[in-house]
Scaffold this active site. Sequence first.
Site, PDB file in Angstrom:
ATOM      1  CG  HIS A  75      51.653  48.582  38.149  1.00 48.60           C
ATOM      2  ND1 HIS A  75      50.746  47.842  38.871  1.00 48.60           N
ATOM      3  CD2 HIS A  75      52.715  48.790  38.975  1.00 48.60           C
ATOM      4  CE1 HIS A  75      51.221  47.605  40.077  1.00 48.60           C
ATOM      5  NE2 HIS A  75      52.423  48.180  40.163  1.00 48.60           N
ATOM      6  CD  GLU A  77      47.718  46.885  33.856  1.00 49.18           C
ATOM      7  OE1 GLU A  77      47.336  45.706  33.895  1.00 49.18           O
ATOM      8  OE2 GLU A  77      48.723  47.288  34.485  1.00 49.18           O
ATOM      9  CB  CYS A 105      47.255  45.588  40.607  1.00 47.71           C
ATOM     10  SG  CYS A 105      47.718  47.309  40.288  1.00 47.71           S
ATOM     11  CB  CYS A 108      46.215  48.928  36.995  1.00 46.74           C
ATOM     12  SG  CYS A 108      48.014  49.133  37.096  1.00 46.74           S
TER      13      CYS A 108
END
Length: 178
Positions: A75, A77, A105, A108
């Site tokens: 992801h 991040e 999410c 993250c």
Amino acid sequence: MTRATLAAGMTIAKTAWQADTVMTQQTFMQRAGELALEKMRDDDGGPFGAVVVHDGKIVAEGWNQVTSANDPTAHAEMVAIRKACAALGRFDLSDCDIFTSCEPCPMCMGAVYWARLRRLYYAKTQADAAQIGFDDAFIYRELALPLAQRAIPMVQIADAGADLAFREWAQSPDKTRY
């Protein structure tokens, strides 16, 4: 090629995002959004971008690479945090901020807390992400359930090696705490 004049009244060359230029929170967020759009259009992943900022400068950029890297943990991040740790040579980012194009999410958010980032800034919300097919509500629901009730069975198996590793860690005076 130069960008349009930014909110702070600065014009920044496209290649100068990580230069010694004083930027504003809005320009950092703008960069996260640009990464999301650019990399999504390049078919390099989903519509998410993030930057980590230290001392007023971007030290790392990340974008969603789940599909391009075949890595469900890639992801924006996570990628930005990994790169920032590598760039700064440390795992503690407590003097850094992260700007991300969407509210993180659960995975993250865990990484943000583990990295001890000072602040998190985001553009879009969880609800916005859910509306375009990125709904993390089921993960939040699962985490709130007792282990025995979760959709993925969680089975504990005792192991002497794991026991020994925990004992030695607990007793070690030389460990690096994190």
